[in-house]
Design an enzyme around this catalytic site. Structure first.
Site, PDB file in Angstrom:
ATOM      1  CB  SER A  23     -10.858  23.209  62.094  1.00 32.38           C
ATOM      2  OG  SER A  23      -9.807  23.455  62.988  1.00 32.38           O
ATOM      3  CG  ASP A 293      -5.347  26.082  67.842  1.00 34.93           C
ATOM      4  OD1 ASP A 293      -5.086  25.811  69.025  1.00 34.93           O
ATOM      5  OD2 ASP A 293      -6.144  25.411  67.155  1.00 34.93           O
TER       6      ASP A 293
END
EC number: 2.5.1.19
Length: 408
Positions: A23, A293
């Protein structure tokens, strides 16, 4: 490639170095493309970040990002402001089923030139780079944070900056804050007040700087699961992590206390220790709106410990690499679990039986493969298409062998 995991036992006192956060890496790679003065250390070696780097440096008209959802969203925004350049951005069969209309509509509101080439609302897209001179746009607040971050990452390059209004209750706030923090680190001025995010246009040169990517907390979740499923007293050190993290999945340190796991922060690493067993009557209740997630890992951990688990805030899981709620239900039930799902939640009933020699399907989803792997401490199982882990964690199986898993 399919693999078999024989019932294994964790070796104590191991240290594992985990690659940089996907990310953070993908956000910084896009910012580096906009501001070449930025240098990056500890970039993720995941497929997604490799594809992101390749796309940002490519001069081809056709950009294929395969399964990389973050790259699809971020690059759609990036190419929208590359004035005079025309690209077609496409991906895998599954990528063509993943919606992008919310982001495209927002970019068009700002002045972007984007056309759907097959189905309205979905990739592939034809993008003709343009000057985006409008600054105000609104999105529903409960959409994927990647749509929001895609807009924020290019905002300082827009003629008038950006004023983004989020309508309703905001989800995935940590990912939005991560993007804003990285912008602030390169001296881009931002504000996030109530439901309005503002980014000022960058009128002066960015000073040369080097940013180091923290290791990936999502990847750490599988080791938290391993420790949770191990005997009391077992411990494992993973690097490189910091207590004040930009990553929403760092909430693992708090969540896994419920599973008897304590986290000790060292200079640039964390030691995980199974400090206590968990009573089987314990019910795990979690709202994962800000960290969806890690839902797959948590569900498998709870199942492996025979615990009841109820998780909400999971609506974004339906548009990931697969419909993760359906996939979790299907594969857990193969192992003997009882699972109920809705559009937003998963409920796992307590069970002390695990079916052995089950073959776990992964649905081209890296997190399905990695989330189920820790069950190798409890039973023998097979993982189909195990190479899918390369999407985020190419060394995953080697690292699991290092800590004692018997994998063929």
């Amino acid at each position: 490639m399919d693999i078999n995991i024989q019932k294994s036992k964790l070796q104590n006192q191991q240290t594992i170095q985990i690659t940089g956060s996907k990310s953070e890496s993908n956000r910084l790679l896009l910012l580096q493309a906009l501001y070449p003065q930025i240098s990056i250390k500890n970039i993720s070696n995941s497929d997604d970040s490799v594809l992101m780097q390749k796309a940002l440096t490519s001069t081809d008209q056709l950009i294929d990002i395969h399964h990389a959802g973050t790259a699809m969203r971020f690059l759609t925004a990036y190419f929208s402001i590359q004035k005079g350049r025309e690209v077609t951005i496409t991906g895998s069969k599954r990528m063509k089923e993943r919606p992008i209309k919310i982001l495209v509509d927002a970019l068009k509101t700002l002045g972007a030139d984007i056309t759907y080439l097959e189905n309205d609302g979905f990739p592939p897209l034809k993008i003709v780079g343009n000057t985006l001179n409008k600054k105000e746009v609104a999105l529903d607040a409960n959409v994927s944070s990647q749509y929001i971050s895609a807009l924020l990452l290019i905002a300082s390059k827009l003629e008038n900056g950006l004023e983004l209004t989020l309508k309703g209750k905001i989800t995935s706030v940590p990912y939005i804050n991560m993007t804003l923090s990285l912008l602030n680190e390169i001296d881009v001025k931002t504000s996030f007040i109530d439901n309005i995010i503002s980014v000022k246009p960058q009128t002066s040169e960015i000073k040369p700087c080097t940013l180091t990517v923290e290791s990936d907390w999502s990847s750490a979740s599988y080791f938290y699961s391993v420790i949770a499923l191990s005997d009391v007293g077992k411990e494992l050190t993973i690097a490189s992590y910091k207590e004040k993290s930009l990553q929403g999945d760092s909430v693992l340190a708090t969540i896994y206390k419920k599973f008897g796991v304590t986290t000790t922060f060292l200079d640039d690493a964390i030691t995980l220790r199974k400090s206590s067993s968990v009573e089987t009557k314990t019910i795990i209740k979690l709202d994962l709106s800000n960290a969806p997630d890690i839902a797959q890992t948590i569900a498998v951990t709870a199942f492996g410990l025979g615990l009841e688990c109820h998780m909400i805030g999971l609506h974004t899981l339906k548009i990931k690499e697969t419909d993760r709620l359906v996939a979790l239900k299907t594969e857990l039930e193969k192992l003997g679990a009882q699972v109920e799902i809705t559009e937003n939640a998963l409920h796992l009933k307590a069970s002390n039986k695990i079916t052995t020699d089950v073959s776990i399907a992964t649905y081209n989803d890296h997190r399905m493969a990695m989330a189920f792997a820790p069950l190798g401490l409890k039973t023998t199982l097979a993982i189909k298409n195990a190479e899918v882990v390369s999407k985020s964690y190419p060394q995953f199986w080697e690292d699991f062998k290092t800590i004692g898993f018997s994998i063929t």
